[in-house]
Design a protein around this motif. Structure first.
Motif, PDB file in Angstrom:
ATOM      1  N   ALA A 244      53.698  70.426  38.672  1.00 54.87           N
ATOM      2  CA  ALA A 244      53.292  70.000  40.008  1.00 54.87           C
ATOM      3  C   ALA A 244      52.366  68.792  39.971  1.00 54.87           C
ATOM      4  O   ALA A 244      52.299  68.031  40.942  1.00 54.87           O
ATOM      5  CB  ALA A 244      52.609  71.146  40.757  1.00 54.87           C
ATOM      6  N   ILE A 245      51.645  68.585  38.853  1.00 52.23           N
ATOM      7  CA  ILE A 245      50.710  67.465  38.781  1.00 52.23           C
ATOM      8  C   ILE A 245      51.129  66.422  37.750  1.00 52.23           C
ATOM      9  O   ILE A 245      50.410  65.445  37.536  1.00 52.23           O
ATOM     10  CB  ILE A 245      49.275  67.942  38.487  1.00 52.23           C
ATOM     11  CG1 ILE A 245      49.201  68.663  37.137  1.00 52.23           C
ATOM     12  CG2 ILE A 245      48.758  68.819  39.606  1.00 52.23           C
ATOM     13  CD1 ILE A 245      47.797  68.948  36.667  1.00 52.23           C
ATOM     14  N   THR A 246      52.255  66.645  37.096  1.00 53.61           N
ATOM     15  CA  THR A 246      52.780  65.628  36.174  1.00 53.61           C
ATOM     16  C   THR A 246      54.240  65.397  36.535  1.00 53.61           C
ATOM     17  O   THR A 246      54.632  65.516  37.672  1.00 53.61           O
ATOM     18  CB  THR A 246      52.641  66.094  34.707  1.00 53.61           C
ATOM     19  OG1 THR A 246      53.350  67.319  34.531  1.00 53.61           O
ATOM     20  CG2 THR A 246      51.189  66.301  34.337  1.00 53.61           C
ATOM     21  N   ASP A 247      55.029  65.066  35.580  1.00 54.99           N
ATOM     22  CA  ASP A 247      56.479  64.921  35.772  1.00 54.99           C
ATOM     23  C   ASP A 247      57.148  65.906  34.834  1.00 54.99           C
ATOM     24  O   ASP A 247      56.776  65.999  33.659  1.00 54.99           O
ATOM     25  CB  ASP A 247      56.904  63.491  35.445  1.00 54.99           C
ATOM     26  CG  ASP A 247      58.408  63.330  35.467  1.00 54.99           C
ATOM     27  OD1 ASP A 247      58.972  63.281  36.571  1.00 54.99           O
ATOM     28  OD2 ASP A 247      58.993  63.269  34.377  1.00 54.99           O
TER      29      ASP A 247
ATOM     30  N   LEU B 251      42.764  60.436  39.490  1.00 60.79           N
ATOM     31  CA  LEU B 251      42.587  59.722  40.753  1.00 60.79           C
ATOM     32  C   LEU B 251      43.935  59.455  41.424  1.00 60.79           C
ATOM     33  O   LEU B 251      44.052  59.539  42.656  1.00 60.79           O
ATOM     34  CB  LEU B 251      41.860  58.400  40.506  1.00 60.79           C
ATOM     35  CG  LEU B 251      40.375  58.496  40.147  1.00 60.79           C
ATOM     36  CD1 LEU B 251      39.830  57.124  39.754  1.00 60.79           C
ATOM     37  CD2 LEU B 251      39.577  59.061  41.319  1.00 60.79           C
ATOM     38  N   ALA B 252      44.945  59.138  40.628  1.00 58.94           N
ATOM     39  CA  ALA B 252      46.279  58.897  41.190  1.00 58.94           C
ATOM     40  C   ALA B 252      46.833  60.160  41.842  1.00 58.94           C
ATOM     41  O   ALA B 252      47.465  60.101  42.905  1.00 58.94           O
ATOM     42  CB  ALA B 252      47.227  58.397  40.095  1.00 58.94           C
ATOM     43  N   ILE B 253      46.595  61.305  41.214  1.00 61.36           N
ATOM     44  CA  ILE B 253      47.061  62.568  41.789  1.00 61.36           C
ATOM     45  C   ILE B 253      46.349  62.851  43.105  1.00 61.36           C
ATOM     46  O   ILE B 253      46.962  63.231  44.103  1.00 61.36           O
ATOM     47  CB  ILE B 253      46.852  63.723  40.791  1.00 61.36           C
ATOM     48  CG1 ILE B 253      47.779  63.537  39.591  1.00 61.36           C
ATOM     49  CG2 ILE B 253      47.091  65.076  41.465  1.00 61.36           C
ATOM     50  CD1 ILE B 253      47.534  64.523  38.478  1.00 61.36           C
TER      51      ILE B 253
ATOM     52  N   ILE C 205      55.505  64.230  42.994  1.00 56.48           N
ATOM     53  CA  ILE C 205      55.506  63.690  41.638  1.00 56.48           C
ATOM     54  C   ILE C 205      56.074  64.652  40.611  1.00 56.48           C
ATOM     55  O   ILE C 205      56.180  64.307  39.437  1.00 56.48           O
ATOM     56  CB  ILE C 205      54.086  63.272  41.207  1.00 56.48           C
ATOM     57  CG1 ILE C 205      53.177  64.502  41.071  1.00 56.48           C
ATOM     58  CG2 ILE C 205      53.502  62.268  42.162  1.00 56.48           C
ATOM     59  CD1 ILE C 205      51.821  64.185  40.491  1.00 56.48           C
ATOM     60  N   ALA C 206      56.473  65.855  41.016  1.00 52.72           N
ATOM     61  CA  ALA C 206      56.879  66.874  40.055  1.00 52.72           C
ATOM     62  C   ALA C 206      58.234  66.597  39.428  1.00 52.72           C
ATOM     63  O   ALA C 206      58.498  67.034  38.310  1.00 52.72           O
ATOM     64  CB  ALA C 206      56.885  68.250  40.722  1.00 52.72           C
TER      65      ALA C 206
END
Length: 441
Positions: free
Chosen positions: A359-362, A37-39, A397-398
């Motif tokens: 791209a969807i995490t760090d 949901l945050a993404i 966020i990457a």
């Protein structure tokens, strides 16, 4: 991130094929859903910013939800509330106590110091000096140096500091002069990618490299010979291509010859003291007690000599730190699915998986997880790190410094919000150049 995961989850990742996968607990499932949901929320901030104009009665709420820096902090709060409900107060507080928030604190401190007038003007003066030596129109030289050379300083003064300096210079020299949307997004995507890969010339300044360098025995010579020269090649090619593609607009809108000197009114002694504070924070980046103490001394110094200072970007720095702290809290429960995506994959495929997952995490979280895998090959290590830094510009966020750049530049985009799709598309060309550099050179 530093010690991103709960201690009870930090078990060595087994490479034995016959081992059964661990069961997934209810908090892990809920945390994964909240993370998703945050993404989605991150990619929807422009929608909330638009709602603030359509519904002025609730503009404050929509502006809050439209602040990309507030997204992960907001959903981290939701996660902690869920943990209170599922596991009780002691378990929720214990989980927070086990998080390591050194990186958010460091990014906040380095942003504020690097953005101070003496340091910014010193770097601008250096860039303009070099630009005058280049056989091109001044604005083209300044632009190229801002997107190519300054990001590579991240290998020495850390990526957040390089991002802050480059973003402020681009804002003051180009974004404030009415650039087209195409050039704004192209520059932003190029900047994010170049900062992400530009930190690979050394083993101590880029968070995704820092996570593995000690355990895998990678020194700065190894980084330069295996990653750094390839990154520098990709940065030069992408930056030159973008500069040439938009050369007419850059030359027309950028700074012209004869404009005032960048460092006017800043004594050399004051600049040297600021640089000393910056160097001290970089040297003690892994010791929050030390660098926070230095930061407090820095604040006292700026109060003592206000005539040499502009407004410190305390709010912007705190918002970026809030974003990263939220990512630390949410990321602590994501090992169970990230682990499955990394283990037992052929290196070439792993490189592209790491690029996509970044791209969807760090990217620092990704390489940290990889460092837990025992007995992996040199090809596995290269693929994970190269993929993590390659994908570091595709989303906000990457890569940890991206929110800092976004916070500085977003005011010059429509509705003061950066379109995630626009950023993704703009970052694709330099990302593809980086892929070629890391995979073919």
């Amino acid at each position: 991130m530093f010690r991103l995961l709960p201690l009870w989850l930090l078990l060595p990742l087994s490479a034995h094929a016959g081992e059964a996968a661990p069961s997934v607990s209810a908090p892990e499932w809920i945390a994964a859903a909240i993370f998703a949901l945050a993404i989605v929320h991150t990619f929807s901030t422009k929608f909330f910013a638009h709602l603030a104009h359509l519904q002025p009665r609730h503009a404050g709420l929509w502006h809050l939800l439209g602040e990309v820096e507030a997204v992960f902090g907001f959903w981290a709060f939701v996660l902690i509330v869920c943990l209170f409900w599922l596991s009780g107060k002691d378990a929720a507080v214990d989980y927070l106590d086990r998080r390591e928030f050194a990186e958010p604190m460091f990014v906040f401190v380095i942003m504020v110091i690097a953005a101070s007038r003496p340091i910014l003007h010193s770097v601008i003066a250096f860039v303009e000096l070099v630009a005058r030596l280049l056989p091109v129109q001044r604005a083209l030289g300044v632009y190229f140096l801002c997107v190519a050379v300054v990001p590579m300083l991240g290998s020495f003064i850390t990526e957040p500091a390089a991002m802050t300096l480059a973003a402020l210079m681009l804002r003051d020299r180009f974004y404030q002069r009415g650039l087209s949307d195409r050039l704004k997004y192209a520059t932003l995507g190029l900047l994010f990618v170049n900062v992400s890969i530009g930190g690979t010339l050394t083993n101590f300044a880029a968070p995704p490299v820092l996570m593995v360098a000690g355990k895998w025995g990678w020194d700065s010579l190894f980084m330069l010979s295996h990653f750094g020269w390839k990154a520098a090649t990709a940065i030069a090619v992408s930056s030159l291509a973008c500069t040439l593609m938009f050369r007419k607009e850059i030359a027309a809108r950028g700074p012209q010859a004869g404009e005032g000197a960048a460092a006017a009114g800043v004594p050399a002694t004051v600049s040297a003291i600021h640089l000393a504070f910056l160097a001290g924070v970089v040297v003690f980046a892994h010791h929050p007690v030390v660098f926070m103490g230095l930061f407090l001394f820095f604040l006292g110094y700026t109060e003592a000599y206000p005539e040499h200072q502009d407004r410190l970007i305390l709010r912007e720095g705190l918002m970026v730190a809030f974003f990263l702290a939220g990512l630390v809290v949410l990321g602590g429960f994501q090992q169970w699915w990230l682990q499955q995506a990394l283990v037992g994959v052929e290196p070439t495929v792993l490189y592209f998986i790491a690029t996509g997952l970044t791209a969807i995490t760090d990217n620092a979280a990704l390489t940290y997880l990889a460092s837990l895998v025992e007995g992996v090959s040199a090809e596995f290590k290269y693929a994970v790190v190269a993929g993590a830094v390659t994908g570091g510009g595709l989303t906000i966020i990457a890569n940890a410094p991206n929110p800092a750049g976004a916070a500085i530049l977003k005011g010059h985009f429509d509705d003061e919000a950066i379109s995630p799709l626009g950023l993704f598309l703009a970052a694709l060309p330099p990302t593809c150049v980086a892929i070629v550099a890391f995979m073919a050179l």
